[in-house]
Design a protein around this motif. Structure first.
Motif, PDB file in Angstrom:
ATOM      1  N   UNK A  57       0.808  -1.129  -0.074  1.00 27.52           N
ATOM      2  CA  UNK A  57      -0.048  -0.003  -0.039  1.00 27.52           C
ATOM      3  C   UNK A  57       1.144   1.181  -0.062  1.00 27.52           C
ATOM      4  N   UNK A  58       0.523   2.349  -0.434  1.00 29.14           N
ATOM      5  CA  UNK A  58       1.280   3.486  -0.758  1.00 29.14           C
ATOM      6  C   UNK A  58       1.041   4.495   0.152  1.00 29.14           C
ATOM      7  N   UNK A  59       0.535   4.113   1.341  1.00 31.89           N
ATOM      8  CA  UNK A  59       0.140   5.072   2.491  1.00 31.89           C
ATOM      9  C   UNK A  59       1.160   5.027   3.644  1.00 31.89           C
ATOM     10  N   UNK A  60       1.411   6.030   4.355  1.00 28.60           N
ATOM     11  CA  UNK A  60       2.389   6.195   5.305  1.00 28.60           C
ATOM     12  C   UNK A  60       2.362   5.202   6.519  1.00 28.60           C
ATOM     13  N   UNK A  61       1.128   4.874   6.775  1.00 31.47           N
ATOM     14  CA  UNK A  61       0.794   3.841   7.895  1.00 31.47           C
ATOM     15  C   UNK A  61       1.652   2.396   7.738  1.00 31.47           C
ATOM     16  N   UNK A  62       1.539   2.075   6.368  1.00 28.15           N
ATOM     17  CA  UNK A  62       2.094   0.851   5.811  1.00 28.15           C
ATOM     18  C   UNK A  62       3.650   1.102   5.591  1.00 28.15           C
ATOM     19  N   UNK A  63       3.970   2.131   4.939  1.00 26.77           N
ATOM     20  CA  UNK A  63       5.513   2.202   4.532  1.00 26.77           C
ATOM     21  C   UNK A  63       6.522   2.377   5.485  1.00 26.77           C
ATOM     22  N   UNK A  64       5.822   3.268   6.381  1.00 26.46           N
ATOM     23  CA  UNK A  64       6.841   4.000   7.616  1.00 26.46           C
ATOM     24  C   UNK A  64       6.574   3.128   8.939  1.00 26.46           C
ATOM     25  N   UNK A  65       5.307   2.661   9.116  1.00 22.75           N
ATOM     26  CA  UNK A  65       5.333   2.078  10.473  1.00 22.75           C
ATOM     27  C   UNK A  65       5.088   0.438  10.321  1.00 22.75           C
ATOM     28  N   UNK A  66       5.293   0.029   8.940  1.00 27.46           N
ATOM     29  CA  UNK A  66       5.074  -1.147   8.586  1.00 27.46           C
ATOM     30  C   UNK A  66       3.948  -2.149   9.060  1.00 27.46           C
ATOM     31  N   UNK A  67       2.931  -1.353   9.284  1.00 30.65           N
ATOM     32  CA  UNK A  67       1.660  -2.139   9.944  1.00 30.65           C
ATOM     33  C   UNK A  67       0.828  -2.303   8.643  1.00 30.65           C
ATOM     34  N   UNK A  68      -0.217  -3.255   9.014  1.00 24.84           N
ATOM     35  CA  UNK A  68      -1.396  -3.962   8.009  1.00 24.84           C
ATOM     36  C   UNK A  68      -2.212  -2.808   8.150  1.00 24.84           C
ATOM     37  N   UNK A  69      -2.042  -1.847   7.075  1.00 23.05           N
ATOM     38  CA  UNK A  69      -2.967  -0.510   7.193  1.00 23.05           C
ATOM     39  C   UNK A  69      -4.701  -0.835   6.842  1.00 23.05           C
ATOM     40  N   UNK A  70      -5.399   0.277   7.192  1.00 24.13           N
ATOM     41  CA  UNK A  70      -6.761  -0.139   6.767  1.00 24.13           C
ATOM     42  C   UNK A  70      -7.100  -0.176   5.405  1.00 24.13           C
ATOM     43  N   UNK A  71      -6.207   0.369   4.496  1.00 22.31           N
ATOM     44  CA  UNK A  71      -6.546  -0.113   2.858  1.00 22.31           C
ATOM     45  C   UNK A  71      -6.141  -1.573   2.582  1.00 22.31           C
ATOM     46  N   UNK A  72      -5.102  -2.116   3.294  1.00 14.87           N
ATOM     47  CA  UNK A  72      -4.731  -3.482   2.913  1.00 14.87           C
ATOM     48  C   UNK A  72      -5.791  -4.228   3.710  1.00 14.87           C
ATOM     49  N   UNK A  73      -6.481  -3.788   4.942  1.00 11.99           N
ATOM     50  CA  UNK A  73      -7.352  -4.694   5.649  1.00 11.99           C
ATOM     51  C   UNK A  73      -8.499  -4.734   4.554  1.00 11.99           C
ATOM     52  N   UNK A  74      -9.072  -3.349   3.890  1.00 12.78           N
ATOM     53  CA  UNK A  74     -10.088  -3.282   3.338  1.00 12.78           C
ATOM     54  C   UNK A  74     -10.188  -4.366   2.026  1.00 12.78           C
ATOM     55  N   UNK A  75      -8.850  -4.586   1.666  1.00 10.68           N
ATOM     56  CA  UNK A  75      -8.554  -5.172   0.397  1.00 10.68           C
ATOM     57  C   UNK A  75      -8.762  -6.625   0.834  1.00 10.68           C
ATOM     58  N   UNK A  76      -8.146  -6.980   1.803  1.00  8.14           N
ATOM     59  CA  UNK A  76      -8.267  -8.446   2.293  1.00  8.14           C
ATOM     60  C   UNK A  76      -9.695  -8.839   2.622  1.00  8.14           C
ATOM     61  N   UNK A  77     -10.336  -8.059   3.371  1.00  8.81           N
ATOM     62  CA  UNK A  77     -11.973  -8.184   3.588  1.00  8.81           C
ATOM     63  C   UNK A  77     -12.584  -8.568   2.127  1.00  8.81           C
ATOM     64  N   UNK A  78     -12.274  -7.882   1.098  1.00  5.71           N
ATOM     65  CA  UNK A  78     -13.034  -8.153  -0.253  1.00  5.71           C
ATOM     66  C   UNK A  78     -12.265  -9.492  -1.008  1.00  5.71           C
ATOM     67  N   UNK A  79     -11.208  -9.932  -0.398  1.00  8.07           N
ATOM     68  CA  UNK A  79     -10.743 -11.357  -0.813  1.00  8.07           C
ATOM     69  C   UNK A  79     -11.089 -12.179  -0.067  1.00  8.07           C
ATOM     70  N   UNK A  80     -11.942 -12.242   1.086  1.00 11.01           N
ATOM     71  CA  UNK A  80     -12.428 -13.146   2.126  1.00 11.01           C
ATOM     72  C   UNK A  80     -11.264 -13.772   2.630  1.00 11.01           C
ATOM     73  N   UNK A  81     -10.154 -13.130   3.094  1.00 10.95           N
ATOM     74  CA  UNK A  81      -9.200 -13.571   3.863  1.00 10.95           C
ATOM     75  C   UNK A  81      -9.303 -14.073   5.360  1.00 10.95           C
ATOM     76  N   UNK A  82      -9.174 -15.342   5.540  1.00 16.30           N
ATOM     77  CA  UNK A  82      -9.438 -15.702   6.966  1.00 16.30           C
ATOM     78  C   UNK A  82      -9.170 -14.988   7.982  1.00 16.30           C
ATOM     79  N   UNK A  83      -7.974 -14.707   8.026  1.00 13.75           N
ATOM     80  CA  UNK A  83      -7.258 -14.058   9.183  1.00 13.75           C
ATOM     81  C   UNK A  83      -8.151 -12.564   9.515  1.00 13.75           C
ATOM     82  N   UNK A  84      -8.509 -12.112   8.558  1.00 17.41           N
ATOM     83  CA  UNK A  84      -9.313 -10.722   8.792  1.00 17.41           C
ATOM     84  C   UNK A  84     -10.505 -11.118   8.782  1.00 17.41           C
TER      85      UNK A  84
END
Ligand code: ZN
Length: 99
Positions: A57-84
């Motif tokens: 993801x190109x947001x600062x939360x992901x690039x700088x803090x190396x966290x799973x940001x809300x944008x990645x979570x939004x994408x994972x939800x739409x992929x049906x990711x089990x962990x999310x």
């Protein structure tokens, strides 16, 4: 085709419930191949779930803090990711406690 999501959830601090809650208000436009354009926040962001040599993801939360940001979570939800998806009951329980 076997797409494997190369996100190390544990190294990235797991699924953060605050970020997950915010991700629920975002919209994700699937562009194919695990790529999403995520809108609905202050800025639009691009998420790439399946390319390892590319920022996910190109947001600062992901690039700088190396966290799973809300944008990645939004994408994972739409992929049906089990962990999310399995984190959602914790979010609901927390919401009920706060109410
Ligand atoms: Zn992001």
């Amino acid at each position: 085709m076997t797409d494997v999501i190369l996100i190390d959830f544990d190294a990235a601090g797991g699924v953060d419930l605050d970020r997950l809650e915010r991700s629920l208000g975002l919209r994700g436009e699937r562009l194919g191949g695990g790529r999403y354009r995520v809108t609905g926040g202050a800025q639009d962001h691009w998420v790439d779930l399946y390319t390892a040599d590319h920022p996910r993801c190109d947001c600062g939360d992901h690039l700088w803090r190396e966290r799973i940001c809300k944008h990645i979570l939004a994408a994972l939800l739409r992929e049906g990711n089990e962990r999310v998806l399995t984190a959602l009951p914790s979010l609901i329980a927390r919401a009920n406690t706060a109410a």
